[in-house]
Structures are given as C-alpha cells and as structure tokens.
Write an enzyme that holds these catalytic residues in place. Structure first.
Site, PDB file in Angstrom:
ATOM      1  N   LYS A 100     -29.285  -5.636   0.517  1.00  0.00           N
ATOM      2  CA  LYS A 100     -30.601  -5.610   0.347  1.00  0.00           C
ATOM      3  C   LYS A 100     -30.297  -6.545  -1.451  1.00  0.00           C
ATOM      4  O   LYS A 100     -31.412  -7.328  -1.851  1.00  0.00           O
ATOM      5  CB  LYS A 100     -32.106  -4.551  -0.416  1.00  0.00           C
ATOM      6  CG  LYS A 100     -33.419  -4.866  -1.362  1.00  0.00           C
ATOM      7  CD  LYS A 100     -33.960  -5.828  -0.989  1.00  0.00           C
ATOM      8  CE  LYS A 100     -35.345  -5.503  -1.829  1.00  0.00           C
ATOM      9  NZ  LYS A 100     -35.154  -5.769  -3.406  1.00  0.00           N
ATOM     10  N   GLU A 123     -31.724 -13.961  -4.335  1.00  0.00           N
ATOM     11  CA  GLU A 123     -33.271 -14.512  -4.616  1.00  0.00           C
ATOM     12  C   GLU A 123     -32.907 -14.633  -6.325  1.00  0.00           C
ATOM     13  O   GLU A 123     -33.957 -16.213  -6.599  1.00  0.00           O
ATOM     14  CB  GLU A 123     -33.700 -13.187  -4.877  1.00  0.00           C
ATOM     15  CG  GLU A 123     -35.393 -13.448  -5.404  1.00  0.00           C
ATOM     16  CD  GLU A 123     -36.493 -12.014  -4.943  1.00  0.00           C
ATOM     17  OE1 GLU A 123     -36.506 -11.492  -6.482  1.00  0.00           O
ATOM     18  OE2 GLU A 123     -36.185 -11.433  -4.398  1.00  0.00           O
TER      19      GLU A 123
END
Length: 445
Positions: free
Chosen positions: A172, A179
């Site tokens: 993550k 991102e």
C-alpha cells in the site's frame, strides 16, 4: 471515521450483521441514525463490542495510524480470546505492522495489516485491498474481504493475500508512492501544455479526454479532464483559483525513505515528493521570482505535434515510475522474505484504487511472461514503448529546460532510463576519490 463507516456499510451490504464501536458515542449514534434499517449494531463499550462477536472474532480497526492504533489494540486485548483476528485497515507504516504482528502473535492473537485504497467512495463501493499477516488468519477473513473488494472488468476481486507481517502495508505504501509519481507527472504535462501552447481549460479537457481513450486510460486522467472545466460559484475555473501548494500525508515520504534503506534508485517518486515540498514554499517562491532570472517560455511550435510529444513523454514517464516502484517491491520482498507476487499485485490495482489504469494489465502480462524479470523496462512491451517514445520524452525535457519550465519527474525519468541502460557510468571516478581521501579501496575492471 468516514472510511470506517463506509467499510462497515459495505460489509453490511454483503449480507453481514456488523457490530460497530467508536470512542465517540455521538459518532456511533450518528452512523446508526443515518442508516435506518441497516444491520449495524452499535456498542458503547469495548467489552460489549468484543463480546458481541462470534469467535474467532474478526475486528477491523480504522483509526489514525500511529499511537492511536496501539491504544485501540491495547483496549481490545483484555477481552480477546486466543485466535481472534485484528485487521488494521489504516495507512500504517509497515515496520509498525511487523512489530504489532510479532507482539500479538506472541500473545496468541492474529494481526492482519491491510492496505485499503480507493478513498471514501472506494471503501463504500469496493476498494482495492492488500492484506498481510498470518496466512491461516487471512483465510478466515478472505470471504469477507473478497465480497467487499472492487471487482476488475474480468470479474476478479481486487484482493489477494500479499504476504507475511508488514507485506500488505508495504505494498500500500508503494502504491501511494506510485500515486504521487502519477499525479506529479500529470501536473507537469498540464504545465507544459499550458506554458508551451497556452491551451485553454476547455482545450486541456478535450486533450485529456482523448488521452483517456488510449494508453493513458486511468482514474487520474479521467478525473483530471473533469477538473479542468469545473467552475466555482463565481463562474471562474476552479483549478485556476486553487493555491499552488500540494499537501501530503507522509506516505510518499515513507516510500522514499524505504528506497534509501534498501539502496533502490526510486528517483521519480522521490522527486514527486520533493515537488510537493517545494510547492509549499510559496512565499519564498514568490520572492525568488522577483530576484532570480531565467528564460520566459516560448510557444512550442506545432500544437498537435507538441501535444503528442507530451502524451508520449507522460506514458513513458509513467512506465519508468512503475518500473522503479516494482523494482523496490522486489528488493523489499527479498529483504523481508515476503515472496511477493508482482503480477497479482498489479492485478488488484486494476479497480477500486486511485492508480487504477488500463496499463496495469501490461505489468501483469510482463510478470506472467517472465516472473524473474529484474526491471519492467526490460519486458518486451515496455522496451518497445521506450524505443518509440524516448525521443518525445527527450524533446519535452529539453524544451522545458530551455524555457524554464520545471519538470522534475520527466527529468528524473530520462535520467533513470539513461543511467539504467549505461553499461559504464562515471562512478569509477567517485570510487577513486573515495579511495584517495578515505582509503575505501576499489575493485578493478
């Protein structure tokens, strides 16, 4: 609180009765009042909450990462039985997850550190889920996680068992770093089209709409096309009145810190973190703009040609960013003995999460073809794109440098690409210098 509420509603919508607890009685009552008829059962003490659950208990924590997570776990422990499972769905630093997993295992409890991506909407409708911890504990919660996860176009749920202890939260974290890279690359493309072609917001929206129909098809490109034409209550384009200071929650920084610990050149993502930092120096930048000289941007020439160059540069930059991110996953997997499945990880990013994109299937395909590939740039598809698109990336970076337009991640992409393809780098001189002043020794060719 919103993420926790939405995940509870998501679980309830799949046919489960969900016990809910919040330290704030008001917030618990609010959730129940806003969702009449739902199988949400409120509890107002930890003891009653824990005792309401079937064993082995499956408790999902959605609290702010850090000390709050430890406090929540400590409040639960007196009422738990051996074999109960705590799932931490927060944005937790993976080393904390490793520690908690070790400590709770020693006491007979199971701990699953779980990355959850997709924001508030994803939590409600289906996020991408990255669980790490004891495999046997994962098997007990897998039916629930599989039902609440996003579903890719081929019908596969966006959840897999990632690996032991901190593996889920590590993946993550790298997802969040990627991102950051994606967002900064897009921002630089926007800056080039605005500075190099003076495109209007309507033209930018049209350009991004076209891009979203091809290789760059992704959630971030999709929302960006909408952002360009959104107006405020005064009729002004909203993006043009938003202060140019990008905030961050620290997860990009964690990814970069880990790259340094592992000796991994995560240059593009790290530049995207630094770009946010320099954006926050607004007062200094305004003052410096009146003192420091530099070129004023000249128009970039043929519009269609330059737009296509920027599109190609953006796609190749994205490929470099993911190549760096997945290379770091490989290094971490080796360091922490996680045995990560990179192709499957790319698969669970295909829906529900912020970086969802058509091109993730190409990553899955690359690992299916060659599981042990050292770097995604070496996979045939990505190598062919690099062959075809690198000139556009070089031209765009050269234009930006000549015209004083900062493009830190585009620049990092071309620097990494050229460094990685260089059989010989000038590091021999650095090693000679180290030996000269510090007797660090060297190896001969």
């Amino acid at each position: 609180a919103v993420m926790g509420r939405n995940l509870a509603l998501n679980i309830e919508s799949r046919g489960y009765t969900v016990s809910i607890f919040n330290r704030s009685r008001e917030k618990t009552e609010e959730v129940v009042a806003e969702n009449p008829g739902k199988k949400l059962v409120p509890y107002y003490t930890v003891k009653e909450f824990v005792e309401s659950l079937e064993t082995p208990r499956r408790i999902l924590l959605m609290v702010k990462a850090g000390a709050g997570t430890d406090a929540a776990i400590d409040s639960l422990k007196p009422y738990l039985d051996k074999g109960d499972i705590i799932i931490d769905g927060g944005n937790t630093f993976f080393q904390d997850t490793i520690r908690r997993n070790r400590e709770l295992s020693a006491e007979g409890f199971n701990f699953i550190g779980t990355g959850v991506s997709g924001g508030e909407e994803g939590a409600l409708k289906g996020p991408s889920i990255m669980p790490g911890g004891q495999k046997e504990a994962y098997e007990l919660v897998a039916p629930i996680l599989t039902k609440i996860a996003a579903v890719a176009e081929d019908g596969e749920p966006c959840v897999i068992y990632i690996g032991a202890d901190g593996a889920g939260h590590y993946v993550k974290m790298v997802h969040n770093g990627i991102e950051y890279g994606d967002m900064q690359l897009i921002a630089e493309a926007y800056s080039l089209l605005k500075g190099g072609l003076n495109l209007s917001n309507e033209e930018l929206a049209t350009t991004f709409t076209e891009w979203n129909e091809g290789e760059l098809s992704s959630y971030l490109i999709d929302i960006t096309k909408d952002i360009f034409t959104k107006k405020d209550e005064e009729g002004k384009y909203l993006v043009d009145v938003i202060l140019d200071e990008a905030a961050n929650k620290g997860t990009g920084k964690w990814t970069s810190q880990s790259s340094l610990d592992l000796g991994e050149p995560l240059s593009l993502i790290t530049e995207s973190v630094f770009a946010r930092y320099i954006s926050s120096l607004k007062d200094q930048r305004v003052a410096a703009s009146k003192v420091l000289s530099g070129p004023q941007a000249k128009l970039a020439g043929d519009k269609a040609e330059f737009v296509e160059k920027v599109r190609r540069a953006l796609y190749l930059g994205k490929i470099v960013s993911y190549a760096q991110g997945f290379s770091q996953l490989r290094a971490a997997s080796d360091e922490y003995n996680w045995d990560l499945n990179y192709g499957e990880i790319a698969k669970i990013f295909r829906a529900g999460c912020i970086i969802r994109a058509q091109f993730l299937q190409k990553i899955t395909d690359a690992y299916a073809e060659n599981k042990g590939i050292a770097n995604l740039l070496l996979a045939p598809y990505f190598k062919n794109i690099a062959d075809e698109y690198q000139q556009a990336l070089r031209d765009v970076v050269a234009y930006a440098v000549q015209n004083g337009i900062p493009v830190p991640t585009f620049s990092a992409a071309v620097a990494y690409y050229d460094s990685y393809r260089s059989a010989v780098l000038p590091a021999n001189l650095i090693q000679a210098q180290r030996d000269y002043f510090g007797a660090h020794t060297y190896k001969r060719t």
